[in-house]
Scaffold this active site. Structure first.
Site, PDB file in Angstrom:
ATOM      1  N   GLY A 265       4.931  -4.762   4.048  1.00 49.84           N
ATOM      2  CA  GLY A 265       3.795  -5.088   4.909  1.00 49.84           C
ATOM      3  C   GLY A 265       3.841  -4.584   6.332  1.00 49.84           C
TER       4      GLY A 265
ATOM      5  N   GLU B   5      10.801  -5.170   0.773  1.00 42.34           N
ATOM      6  CA  GLU B   5      10.046  -4.218  -0.049  1.00 42.34           C
ATOM      7  C   GLU B   5       9.133  -3.340   0.798  1.00 42.34           C
ATOM      8  OE1 GLU B   5       7.811  -6.892  -2.514  1.00 42.34           O
ATOM      9  OE2 GLU B   5       9.475  -7.241  -3.885  1.00 42.34           O
TER      10      GLU B   5
ATOM     11  N   GLY C 219       7.055  -0.202   2.063  1.00 41.74           N
ATOM     12  CA  GLY C 219       6.487   1.008   1.481  1.00 41.74           C
ATOM     13  C   GLY C 219       5.969   1.889   2.596  1.00 41.74           C
ATOM     14  N   ARG C 220       4.827   1.460   3.146  1.00 38.58           N
ATOM     15  CA  ARG C 220       4.132   2.251   4.159  1.00 38.58           C
ATOM     16  C   ARG C 220       5.018   2.611   5.354  1.00 38.58           C
ATOM     17  NH1 ARG C 220      -1.534   1.577   4.817  1.00 38.58           N
ATOM     18  NH2 ARG C 220      -1.287  -0.455   3.852  1.00 38.58           N
TER      19      ARG C 220
ATOM     20  N   ARG D 280      -8.299   6.648   1.137  1.00 39.91           N
ATOM     21  CA  ARG D 280      -8.221   5.546   2.110  1.00 39.91           C
ATOM     22  C   ARG D 280      -9.429   5.492   3.061  1.00 39.91           C
ATOM     23  NH1 ARG D 280      -4.906   4.391   5.450  1.00 39.91           N
ATOM     24  NH2 ARG D 280      -4.569   2.238   4.877  1.00 39.91           N
TER      25      ARG D 280
ATOM     26  N   CYS E 272     -19.465  14.811  -4.861  1.00 41.35           N
ATOM     27  CA  CYS E 272     -20.880  14.469  -4.799  1.00 41.35           C
ATOM     28  C   CYS E 272     -21.126  12.996  -4.507  1.00 41.35           C
ATOM     29  CB  CYS E 272     -21.531  14.843  -6.121  1.00 41.35           C
ATOM     30  SG  CYS E 272     -21.229  16.555  -6.487  1.00 41.35           S
ATOM     31  N   GLU E 273     -20.718  12.572  -3.341  1.00 41.51           N
ATOM     32  CA  GLU E 273     -20.941  11.184  -2.901  1.00 41.51           C
ATOM     33  C   GLU E 273     -20.961  11.171  -1.382  1.00 41.51           C
ATOM     34  OE1 GLU E 273     -19.292   7.719  -4.199  1.00 41.51           O
ATOM     35  OE2 GLU E 273     -18.571   8.469  -6.125  1.00 41.51           O
TER      36      GLU E 273
HETATM   37  N1  LLP Z   1       5.532  -5.650  -2.084  1.00 45.03           N
HETATM   38  C1  LLP Z   1       4.422  -6.020  -2.741  1.00 45.03           C
HETATM   39  C2  LLP Z   1       4.500  -7.140  -3.689  1.00 45.03           C
HETATM   40  C3  LLP Z   1       3.212  -5.352  -2.508  1.00 45.03           C
HETATM   41  O1  LLP Z   1       2.117  -5.728  -3.148  1.00 45.03           O
HETATM   42  C4  LLP Z   1       3.176  -4.261  -1.593  1.00 45.03           C
HETATM   43  C5  LLP Z   1       1.933  -3.533  -1.353  1.00 45.03           C
HETATM   44  C6  LLP Z   1       4.375  -3.899  -0.946  1.00 45.03           C
HETATM   45  C7  LLP Z   1       5.533  -4.616  -1.207  1.00 45.03           C
HETATM   46  C8  LLP Z   1       4.451  -2.768   0.025  1.00 45.03           C
HETATM   47  O2  LLP Z   1       3.677  -3.009   1.137  1.00 45.03           O
HETATM   48  P1  LLP Z   1       3.725  -2.034   2.404  1.00 45.03           P
HETATM   49  O3  LLP Z   1       5.115  -2.154   3.007  1.00 45.03           O
HETATM   50  O4  LLP Z   1       3.470  -0.676   1.939  1.00 45.03           O
HETATM   51  O5  LLP Z   1       2.682  -2.556   3.292  1.00 45.03           O
HETATM   52  N2  LLP Z   1      -3.576   0.854  -0.873  1.00 45.03           N
HETATM   53  C9  LLP Z   1      -3.521   0.073   0.354  1.00 45.03           C
HETATM   54  C10 LLP Z   1      -2.256  -0.744   0.454  1.00 45.03           C
HETATM   55  C11 LLP Z   1      -2.009  -1.642  -0.737  1.00 45.03           C
HETATM   56  C12 LLP Z   1      -0.735  -2.429  -0.627  1.00 45.03           C
HETATM   57  C13 LLP Z   1      -0.373  -3.045  -1.924  1.00 45.03           C
HETATM   58  N3  LLP Z   1       0.839  -3.794  -1.931  1.00 45.03           N
HETATM   59  C14 LLP Z   1      -3.687   1.031   1.534  1.00 45.03           C
HETATM   60  O6  LLP Z   1      -3.881   2.210   1.310  1.00 45.03           O
HETATM   61  O7  LLP Z   1      -3.652   0.593   2.680  1.00 45.03           O
END
Ligand code: LLP
Length: 418
Positions: free
Chosen positions: A239, A273, A275-276, A312, A342-343
């Site tokens: 997050g 966890e 990601g981003r 996004r 086409c949108e």
């Molecule tokens: N853990 C769980 C259970 C999650 O659902 C997620 C992301 C993460 C970890 C990783 O979160 P991060 O560190 O990346 O914020 N597609 C959207 C974001 C969807 C996030 C889904 N879950 C976007 O492009 O902003």
């Protein structure tokens, strides 16, 4: 910080001109910096060193094998949400004891494979799911581990599509039900419930929601202790927000400083966890200007990338900085940057002030490493773009551009149409 910087007005990724790669590989393309990936991972690792967390990269943000391998080489674990992600992690020989598996809808097949693999634990999102995991484990004559994903009912200030920790969302189990499950663990003899998990949303730029949720869960865990229920793991999810425009997100160190005092008071094994934070600013999307169109009311820059490549902006109205690969100092106009799909929803930017660009110029769409390629599609029968990784002065195509044969694979004309 990231390794996409201008030198002599040319955009470089680490030590290579992005233009050179665009010319060789063709556009559109995704480009990742190996060094930035390692740097972001290391920032989290260092900041949280006092609790020595297991950092499970949320591969839903970027599932490319070379990206994952980069992080596995640094000691990362993996946060998966599907059988496909599990198979990718296993292909790279990720340590199963460093794999955690979330998702509100795990199928029997997915559960069985994860049990067979011996993953660390399932992040369980409902009672029926727990029952199913217990049933599958029993059938396989195995015992597996679970962490209950608690929905702490904490509002996270982010886009409503990516907030997950309130009771309005489909995720997790409310505190009262979590308590009831823990009290009746005997009902699930093939599942050892050894942890609790929270993930309240994505792209959070302030610490407060994290602190609030983690405090709530730690207090809950200590109240459980008084009842003889021991929790070994706390998975604090991902997050952490990044800079897309002018956000001032917490650094890894600031995030750590705000929650370590709470975590250090416990003897819980911590799992994260992210990601981003790791991959978002470690990637860009490069696209070529096909046409400039002026309809007398608006000016459009039409590029060869589209919403099917990077959704996004269309989906969340997300802001991504756009820069020409050759830096021009003067802004010359306001444009919508749009793709060929086409949108009207097919845009990368609306009313964006940009320097002069001409047909054939390349544009970099920044901060595209997370939730970019993984959310791409073949809409309009467009081939997915290739992914390229830079390492110092070297680069490699780490996923080929799709071909039209790829796109038609598996389609058949039935006899009755012949
Ligand atoms: N853990 C769980 C259970 C999650 O659902 C997620 C992301 C993460 C970890 C990783 O979160 P991060 O560190 O990346 O914020 N597609 C959207 C974001 C969807 C996030 C889904 N879950 C976007 O492009 O902003």
């Amino acid at each position: 910080m990231h390794d996409f910087q201008f030198k002599n007005n040319e955009l470089y990724c680490e030590k290579i001109k992005v233009r050179e790669i665009a010319n060789k590989v063709g556009t559109p393309l995704y480009l990742y910096s190996h060094h930035t990936l390692v740097d972001h991972f290391t920032k989290i690792k260092k900041a949280f060193a006092p609790v020595n967390p297991m950092i499970c990269f949320a591969m839903k943000a970027n599932g490319n094998l070379a990206v994952l391998k980069t992080l596995l080489n640094e000691g990362a674990g993996v946060d998966i949400v599907s059988q496909g992600e599990l198979l990718k992690a296993l292909k790279l020989k990720a340590d199963p004891k460093k794999i955690v598996f979330a998702s509100v809808g795990k199928t029997e097949e997915e559960i069985a494979l994860a049990i067979k693999t011996g993953i660390l634990f399932f992040n369980v999102e409902s009672v029926p799911e727990l029952e199913e995991i217990n049933r599958v484990a029993q059938k396989m004559n195995k015992k597996t581990q679970a962490a209950l994903r608690v929905n702490p009912d904490v509002e996270a200030a982010t886009h409503h599509f990516i907030t997950t920790g309130t009771l309005k969302n489909k995720f997790g189990i409310d505190l009262k039900s979590t308590y009831d499950i823990l009290k009746s663990q005997k009902k699930y003899p093939h599942v050892k419930i050894s942890g609790l998990h929270i993930h309240i949303g994505s792209q959070l730029t302030t610490n407060e929601p994290f602190i609030k949720a983690i405090k709530k869960i730690v207090e809950f865990i200590s109240s459980l202790k008084n009842e003889g229920i021991d929790i070994e793991y706390l998975d604090i999810g991902g997050g952490m927000g990044i800079i897309y425009k002018d956000e001032k997100p917490q650094t890894a160190q600031e995030y750590a400083d705000s929650i370590l005092p709470i975590l250090k008071r416990t003897s819980l094994k911590i799992i994260m966890e992210p990601g981003r934070f790791i991959v978002g600013n470690a990637g860009i999307f490069v696209t070529k200007v096909l046409y400039i169109k002026d309809n007398g009311y608006k000016k459009f820059i039409i590029v060869d990338g589209a919403m099917n490549d990077l959704i996004r902006p269309s989906l969340y109205h997300a802001y991504h900085e756009i820069v020409p690969l050759k830096k021009a100092e003067v802004d010359t106009g306001t444009f919508d940057v749009v793709g060929p799909v086409c949108e009207s929803g097919d845009f990368f930017a609306k009313d964006r002030v940009l320097p002069k660009v001409i047909q054939g110029d390349f544009l970099a769409i920044m901060s595209a490493g997370a939730y970019g390629y993984v959310m791409s599609s073949n809409y309009n029968v467009r081939c997915r773009a290739p992914e390229v990784m830079v390492h110092g002065n070297k680069y490699a195509v780490v996923k080929d551009r799709e071909t039209y044969q790829d796109l038609m694979r598996g389609e058949h004309i039935p006899e009755f149409l012949k």
